[in-house]
Design a protein around this motif. Structure first.
Motif, PDB file in Angstrom:
ATOM      1  N   PHE A 296      -9.599 -10.154 -10.424  1.00 12.79           N
ATOM      2  CA  PHE A 296      -8.616  -9.083 -10.358  1.00 12.79           C
ATOM      3  C   PHE A 296      -7.232  -9.691 -10.210  1.00 12.79           C
ATOM      4  O   PHE A 296      -7.048 -10.667  -9.497  1.00 12.79           O
ATOM      5  CB  PHE A 296      -8.899  -8.150  -9.173  1.00 12.79           C
ATOM      6  N   GLU A 297      -6.265  -9.101 -10.875  1.00 16.62           N
ATOM      7  CA  GLU A 297      -4.886  -9.571 -10.794  1.00 16.62           C
ATOM      8  C   GLU A 297      -4.104  -8.669  -9.854  1.00 16.62           C
ATOM      9  O   GLU A 297      -4.225  -7.449  -9.904  1.00 16.62           O
ATOM     10  CB  GLU A 297      -4.233  -9.549 -12.175  1.00 16.62           C
ATOM     11  N   ILE A 298      -3.289  -9.286  -9.023  1.00 13.54           N
ATOM     12  CA  ILE A 298      -2.433  -8.561  -8.094  1.00 13.54           C
ATOM     13  C   ILE A 298      -0.994  -8.906  -8.452  1.00 13.54           C
ATOM     14  O   ILE A 298      -0.621 -10.079  -8.471  1.00 13.54           O
ATOM     15  CB  ILE A 298      -2.733  -8.955  -6.635  1.00 13.54           C
ATOM     16  N   CYS A 299      -0.203  -7.892  -8.763  1.00 12.62           N
ATOM     17  CA  CYS A 299       1.178  -8.111  -9.189  1.00 12.62           C
ATOM     18  C   CYS A 299       2.135  -7.370  -8.264  1.00 12.62           C
ATOM     19  O   CYS A 299       1.850  -6.266  -7.825  1.00 12.62           O
ATOM     20  CB  CYS A 299       1.386  -7.609 -10.622  1.00 12.62           C
ATOM     21  N   PHE A 300       3.267  -7.998  -8.010  1.00 11.36           N
ATOM     22  CA  PHE A 300       4.330  -7.377  -7.237  1.00 11.36           C
ATOM     23  C   PHE A 300       5.571  -7.311  -8.107  1.00 11.36           C
ATOM     24  O   PHE A 300       5.877  -8.256  -8.821  1.00 11.36           O
ATOM     25  CB  PHE A 300       4.648  -8.194  -5.976  1.00 11.36           C
ATOM     26  N   HIS A 301       6.269  -6.205  -8.023  1.00  8.89           N
ATOM     27  CA  HIS A 301       7.516  -6.058  -8.761  1.00  8.89           C
ATOM     28  C   HIS A 301       8.580  -5.575  -7.779  1.00  8.89           C
ATOM     29  O   HIS A 301       8.357  -4.626  -7.027  1.00  8.89           O
ATOM     30  CB  HIS A 301       7.358  -5.048  -9.896  1.00  8.89           C
ATOM     31  N   TYR A 302       9.717  -6.240  -7.779  1.00  9.74           N
ATOM     32  CA  TYR A 302      10.810  -5.878  -6.881  1.00  9.74           C
ATOM     33  C   TYR A 302      12.020  -5.515  -7.710  1.00  9.74           C
ATOM     34  O   TYR A 302      12.522  -6.334  -8.482  1.00  9.74           O
ATOM     35  CB  TYR A 302      11.119  -7.051  -5.937  1.00  9.74           C
ATOM     36  N   ASP A 303      12.474  -4.293  -7.559  1.00 10.09           N
ATOM     37  CA  ASP A 303      13.685  -3.833  -8.238  1.00 10.09           C
ATOM     38  C   ASP A 303      14.839  -4.031  -7.256  1.00 10.09           C
ATOM     39  O   ASP A 303      14.955  -3.329  -6.255  1.00 10.09           O
ATOM     40  CB  ASP A 303      13.550  -2.360  -8.625  1.00 10.09           C
ATOM     41  N   ASP A 304      15.697  -4.999  -7.544  1.00 14.07           N
ATOM     42  CA  ASP A 304      16.716  -5.413  -6.572  1.00 14.07           C
ATOM     43  C   ASP A 304      17.938  -4.504  -6.512  1.00 14.07           C
ATOM     44  O   ASP A 304      18.747  -4.618  -5.597  1.00 14.07           O
ATOM     45  CB  ASP A 304      17.144  -6.854  -6.830  1.00 14.07           C
ATOM     46  N   ASN A 305      18.113  -3.609  -7.452  1.00 15.95           N
ATOM     47  CA  ASN A 305      19.260  -2.692  -7.464  1.00 15.95           C
ATOM     48  C   ASN A 305      20.584  -3.430  -7.268  1.00 15.95           C
ATOM     49  O   ASN A 305      21.446  -3.001  -6.512  1.00 15.95           O
ATOM     50  CB  ASN A 305      19.108  -1.602  -6.399  1.00 15.95           C
ATOM     51  N   GLY A 306      20.741  -4.561  -7.913  1.00 14.43           N
ATOM     52  CA  GLY A 306      21.993  -5.309  -7.844  1.00 14.43           C
ATOM     53  C   GLY A 306      22.113  -6.221  -6.645  1.00 14.43           C
ATOM     54  O   GLY A 306      23.130  -6.874  -6.458  1.00 14.43           O
ATOM     55  N   GLN A 307      21.123  -6.309  -5.799  1.00 12.87           N
ATOM     56  CA  GLN A 307      21.159  -7.173  -4.612  1.00 12.87           C
ATOM     57  C   GLN A 307      20.344  -8.434  -4.880  1.00 12.87           C
ATOM     58  O   GLN A 307      19.345  -8.708  -4.239  1.00 12.87           O
ATOM     59  CB  GLN A 307      20.589  -6.433  -3.405  1.00 12.87           C
ATOM     60  N   GLN A 308      20.811  -9.228  -5.799  1.00 11.86           N
ATOM     61  CA  GLN A 308      20.039 -10.382  -6.257  1.00 11.86           C
ATOM     62  C   GLN A 308      19.898 -11.478  -5.210  1.00 11.86           C
ATOM     63  O   GLN A 308      18.946 -12.230  -5.233  1.00 11.86           O
ATOM     64  CB  GLN A 308      20.671 -10.963  -7.520  1.00 11.86           C
ATOM     65  N   ASP A 309      20.837 -11.584  -4.287  1.00 14.12           N
ATOM     66  CA  ASP A 309      20.785 -12.678  -3.328  1.00 14.12           C
ATOM     67  C   ASP A 309      20.035 -12.317  -2.049  1.00 14.12           C
ATOM     68  O   ASP A 309      19.949 -13.119  -1.139  1.00 14.12           O
ATOM     69  CB  ASP A 309      22.198 -13.153  -2.991  1.00 14.12           C
ATOM     70  N   LYS A 310      19.470 -11.143  -1.965  1.00 15.38           N
ATOM     71  CA  LYS A 310      18.749 -10.721  -0.766  1.00 15.38           C
ATOM     72  C   LYS A 310      17.285 -11.181  -0.870  1.00 15.38           C
ATOM     73  O   LYS A 310      16.542 -10.712  -1.725  1.00 15.38           O
ATOM     74  CB  LYS A 310      18.806  -9.201  -0.620  1.00 15.38           C
ATOM     75  N   PRO A 311      16.879 -12.108  -0.005  1.00 21.63           N
ATOM     76  CA  PRO A 311      15.503 -12.620  -0.107  1.00 21.63           C
ATOM     77  C   PRO A 311      14.483 -11.595   0.389  1.00 21.63           C
ATOM     78  O   PRO A 311      14.772 -10.773   1.258  1.00 21.63           O
ATOM     79  CB  PRO A 311      15.506 -13.855   0.790  1.00 21.63           C
ATOM     80  N   ARG A 312      13.293 -11.671  -0.165  1.00 18.98           N
ATOM     81  CA  ARG A 312      12.187 -10.807   0.234  1.00 18.98           C
ATOM     82  C   ARG A 312      10.988 -11.678   0.589  1.00 18.98           C
ATOM     83  O   ARG A 312      10.734 -12.699  -0.041  1.00 18.98           O
ATOM     84  CB  ARG A 312      11.776  -9.863  -0.892  1.00 18.98           C
ATOM     85  N   GLU A 313      10.257 -11.263   1.577  1.00 17.63           N
ATOM     86  CA  GLU A 313       9.049 -11.967   1.974  1.00 17.63           C
ATOM     87  C   GLU A 313       7.867 -11.028   1.787  1.00 17.63           C
ATOM     88  O   GLU A 313       7.896  -9.870   2.210  1.00 17.63           O
ATOM     89  CB  GLU A 313       9.122 -12.391   3.437  1.00 17.63           C
TER      90      GLU A 313
END
Length: 113
Positions: free
Chosen positions: A23-40
């Motif tokens: 099974f494949e698990i995918c994450f997609h993050y739409d940054d809404n113009g906040q490209q430098d904000k890291p996500r964990e």
């Protein structure tokens, strides 16, 4: 897509499959113009008996604590039997491939003489 959640900061998701598959698990993050904000992202994937919620099962079936433990052991034993059956099948496939390769090498070496 089995599950989709927008604007999620945390949550749980579970699904059950009778097939042993990839099974494949995918994450997609739409940054809404906040490209430098890291996500964990932290992910805990459980399979087999570890994935079952035995507390909910005990409440729904009105099981005693000893019966819940026996159900856990039964599920664990079933999981082990399935794992051994898969390993035996893979071993058979690998052995067949090995024997086929050895036979081909024998014919190749005879013809190359």
């Amino acid at each position: 897509t089995v599950y989709n959640k927008a604007d999620a900061s945390k949550g749980k998701f579970a699904f059950t499959s009778d097939d042993y598959d990839v099974f494949e698990i995918c994450f997609h993050y739409d940054d809404n113009g906040q490209q430098d904000k890291p996500r964990e992202v932290t992910m805990d994937v459980k399979m087999g008996p570890d994935a079952r919620n035995y507390d909910d099962l005990a409440k729904a079936s009105k099981l005693k604590p000893m019966e819940v433990e026996l159900r856990k052991l039964e599920d664990l034993a079933e999981s082990l039997v399935q794992d051994f059956a898969r390993m035996k099948k893979r071993e058979t496939e690998h052995r067949d491939t090995n024997e086929s390769t050895n036979e081909r090498m024998l014919h190749f070496s005879i013809f190359s003489m």
